[in-house]
Design an enzyme around this catalytic site. Structure first.
Site, mmCIF file in Angstrom:
data_model
loop_
_atom_site.group_PDB
_atom_site.id
_atom_site.type_symbol
_atom_site.label_atom_id
_atom_site.label_comp_id
_atom_site.label_asym_id
_atom_site.label_seq_id
_atom_site.Cartn_x
_atom_site.Cartn_y
_atom_site.Cartn_z
ATOM 1 N N GLU A 90 -45.360 82.220 3.068
ATOM 2 C CA GLU A 90 -45.484 80.900 3.683
ATOM 3 C C GLU A 90 -44.962 80.904 5.126
ATOM 4 O O GLU A 90 -44.091 80.127 5.506
ATOM 5 C CB GLU A 90 -44.753 79.853 2.842
ATOM 6 C CG GLU A 90 -45.338 79.689 1.452
ATOM 7 C CD GLU A 90 -44.652 78.633 0.606
ATOM 8 O OE1 GLU A 90 -45.278 78.116 -0.320
ATOM 9 O OE2 GLU A 90 -43.468 78.326 0.884
ATOM 10 N N GLU A 121 -50.336 80.186 -5.378
ATOM 11 C CA GLU A 121 -49.259 79.481 -6.073
ATOM 12 C C GLU A 121 -49.727 78.093 -6.493
ATOM 13 O O GLU A 121 -50.434 77.405 -5.742
ATOM 14 C CB GLU A 121 -48.027 79.314 -5.172
ATOM 15 C CG GLU A 121 -47.283 80.589 -4.853
ATOM 16 C CD GLU A 121 -46.009 80.311 -4.059
ATOM 17 O OE1 GLU A 121 -45.490 79.169 -4.123
ATOM 18 O OE2 GLU A 121 -45.548 81.228 -3.361
#
Length: 668
Positions: free
Chosen positions: A153, A305
């Protein structure tokens, strides 16, 4: 070039983030057995393991990872091996405090969390290179490893002096001279002219508004700098082996990074998706984000995710039902994903994410949640043939990160005209109708789209203008929303009647932006035969004037703009301009009317979609989701097989409350 296709020849991927470093060796073996029982095919390993792999500078402890990879390979589970650079070990911060980021107020942050690094720090970059090199050389040839996962991320922002120096270098490369920078930014305003590069700092906290061109370029610089981090680690991996794809996980419509500028560098576009179960808009938002990812990928992408139930980071974390978990997974597949992974495999008993859900919850395998995880694994195995199939999209929605950033800077006529709500409002009618949509940049090749929508495209550079004008004059149809094409690529307002680059094609032009008072204004058809009917305008309006060739379709009723045009189009129907925010019903009539006039046809087999039912089409496969609290029967135009239930072909589908299924057309 390696790609997602290399990983999905056996079908859709299924799994999640595994953190074996949090558990003892006996648990590792139990986990592999439970993964096999759940149908897991791939796990991500090593995301936050730097302090265990390198507990002290240049002292590496790698044998535990050897054992983990061996166990997973023996169990037939593939590995997406991560570089652990999202969370540097404490010793690095203590060795060099300048590896830590600084906030916009000039305060140095501390370690003890994650993403505590300055992207411009040479020390951080060097140690990230070293640990990546060690990992690549050690495990590139391990048979379990099928993909590389760089960082996690990527999105850390820093405003430190070192970032300031790097920003000045970036600006010098972009503009070439201070004279050109001053001209582009318009620094004559507020005595901000720069006489030396050293005078330019990051846009730190200041007494009043910052210069919008300055902050826009800093956002661009941050995005480019984080991309440099990705490239550096990727290139280290590539120097060791070239056959396995490399990814990094995106975060949907994340403001901090321009993913469009990254997409060409990423072998597998992957995304983290956490729609809020308590938000009724979440399914729409998730579908739009999935369409963005598929568009960035130019085809299949990977859901890296998701949460199986509740997250830990909202103030009030409503859990998903198991039906909702299945819906979210199947929606991603229907919008082009070739795999569904979750954070995380086993729930962590300690740390900030101790209450984040997992595929294997604290309560163990004998739970409703874990049984649903096993069921989903079986579903995805059944849907193996979906992998690699395409989504047909005849409509494109334009979206640009730079435009988003610039549109929401302080100092605009209203802070209530927000980019993402506008995108979602314009997307809704198409989503509800099950019409495929791509989300593309204004520079993209638009020739294959029957209809292009720009709900809010505030900033449009000269290349974007040229591309859109070419699309219009070549037979396309473009619909522009309010406050679009206002500024050029440097956030400088274009002078003249707006939308300045298109006013003569439109046959109308604007004089003034006109945010509406509370209560808004009415809208009426411009003539008695108007098919759109009456409606309501909210929040925003613009003072437009018809010119030669322009046709008014809606006018304001009441208020300061009574009788003025609200929706206009060109005489040849190729360009439309909406100068306000319509109520949902009127917006739906307008957008679906445009689609119908352009010959846009939904590819799915549902002639009339019942209210509360979501439909999406991917190749020959149709997703149905019932969002209602009651059962519903969905009629079909032709007999289809319900792939997950192994039933005979049927011309209607019964969906229980919260039910979801996937159809395939029955062979005649």
């Amino acid at each position: 070039m390696p790609s997602l296709v290399d990983l999905t020849s056996g079908g859709l991927l299924y799994g999640g983030d595994d953190n074996p470093e949090q558990w003892d060796r006996a648990t590792w073996r139990d986990d592999v057995a439970a993964m096999q029982a759940a149908g897991v095919t791939m796990v991500t390993i090593g995301v936050f393991s730097w302090a265990l792999l390198e507990p002290e500078r240049d002292r590496f402890e790698l044998t535990w990872m050897d054992e983990v990879l061996d166990l997973l390979h023996e169990g037939g589970i593939a590995v997406d091996l991560a570089t652990p650079t999202a969370s540097p070990p404490p010793w690095l911060a203590l060795e060099d405090a300048e590896t830590l980021p600084m906030d916009a107020g000039g305060h140095r942050l501390h370690h003890g969390s994650r993403t505590h690094y300055c992207p411009s720090s040479p020390t951080y970059r060097e140690r990230a290179r070293v640990i990546t090199q060690v990992i690549a050389e050690r495990w590139a040839s391990h048979p379990a490893v099928v993909m590389w996962h760089v960082n996690n991320e990527l999105g850390t922002h820093c405003w430190c002096p070192r970032c300031g120096a790097a920003f000045r270098d970036w600006l010098e490369r972009r503009y070439g001279s201070l004279e050109k920078l001053n001209a582009a930014w318009g620094t004559a305003v507020w005595s901000q002219r720069y006489g030396a590069w050293e005078q330019i700092a990051p846009p730190l906290r200041a007494p009043y508004l910052l210069h919008p061109a300055h902050t826009l370029d800093y956002r661009r610089f941050v995005s480019d700098t984080l991309l440099e981090l990705y490239r550096a680690e990727r290139d280290v991996i590539r120097a060791v082996e070239v056959d396995k794809p490399v990814t990094t996980n995106f975060m949907g419509f994340f403001r901090g990074v321009d993913y469009r500028s990254w997409a060409g560098e990423i072998d597998v576009i992957s995304d983290d998706s956490y729609p809020d179960p308590a938000d009724p808009e979440a399914p729409l938002q998730a579908a739009l984000t999935h369409d963005l990812m598929r568009s960035l990928a130019g085809g299949p992408w990977l859901l890296m995710e998701q949460a199986t139930s509740a997250v830990n980071w909202r103030s009030h974390n409503v859990p998903k039902t198991t039906a909702r978990m299945r819906q979210d997974a199947l929606r991603a597949i229907a919008h082009g994903a070739d795999g569904v992974l979750s954070f995380q495999w086993r729930a962590s008993p300690t740390g900030p994410e101790r209450f984040h859900s997992a595929m294997l919850p604290h309560a163990g395998t004998d739970t409703c949640l874990h049984r649903a995880v096993q069921d989903l694994g079986r579903d995805l195995r059944t849907l193996a043939e979906v992998a690699g199939s395409a989504v047909r999209a005849e409509v494109a929605i334009l979206f640009d990160w730079s435009s988003w950033w610039a549109a929401e800077e302080p100092g605009t006529p209203s802070d209530r005209l927000r980019v993402l709500p506008q995108l979602q409002a314009w997307y809704r009618p198409l989503w509800e109708a099950g019409i495929g949509v791509d989300v593309v940049h204004p520079h993209a090749d638009l020739s294959r789209y029957r209809l292009v929508l720009a709900p809010q495209l505030y900033l449009l550079d000269d290349d974007g203008v040229a591309n859109l004008r070419c699309y219009i004059t070549s037979g396309g149809c473009l619909a522009l929303g309010p406050f679009s094409a206002v500024a050029d690529g440097n956030a400088r307002v274009r002078t003249g009647r707006f939308p300045v680059p298109f006013a003569e094609l439109l046959g109308a032009g604007g004089e003034e932006w006109w945010p509406l008072p509370e209560g808004g204004a009415g809208l009426v058809p411009a003539n008695s035969s108007g098919a759109l009917g009456r409606g309501h305008a909210d929040t925003w309006a613009e003072h437009l004037r018809l010119e030669a060739g322009g046709i008014c379709e809606l006018r304001f009723e009441g208020g300061d703009l009574d009788g003025e045009p609200a929706l206009v189009r060109s005489a040849d129907d190729s360009l439309h301009y909406l100068a306000t925010m319509l109520d949902a019903a009127l917006l739906k009539r307008w957008i679906l009317g445009l689609a119908a006039r352009r010959g846009v046809v939904a590819a799915h087999p549902v002639p009339e979609i019942p209210e509360g039912v979501e439909v999406a089409q991917r190749g020959e496969f149709t997703l149905l989701i019932n969002h209602r609290q009651t059962a519903v029967d969905v009629p079909l135009t032709t007999p289809h097989l319900t792939m997950l239930d192994e039933l005979e072909p049927t011309d209607h589908v019964h969906l229980p409350p919260g039910g979801s299924t996937v159809l395939r057309r029955a062979l005649s």
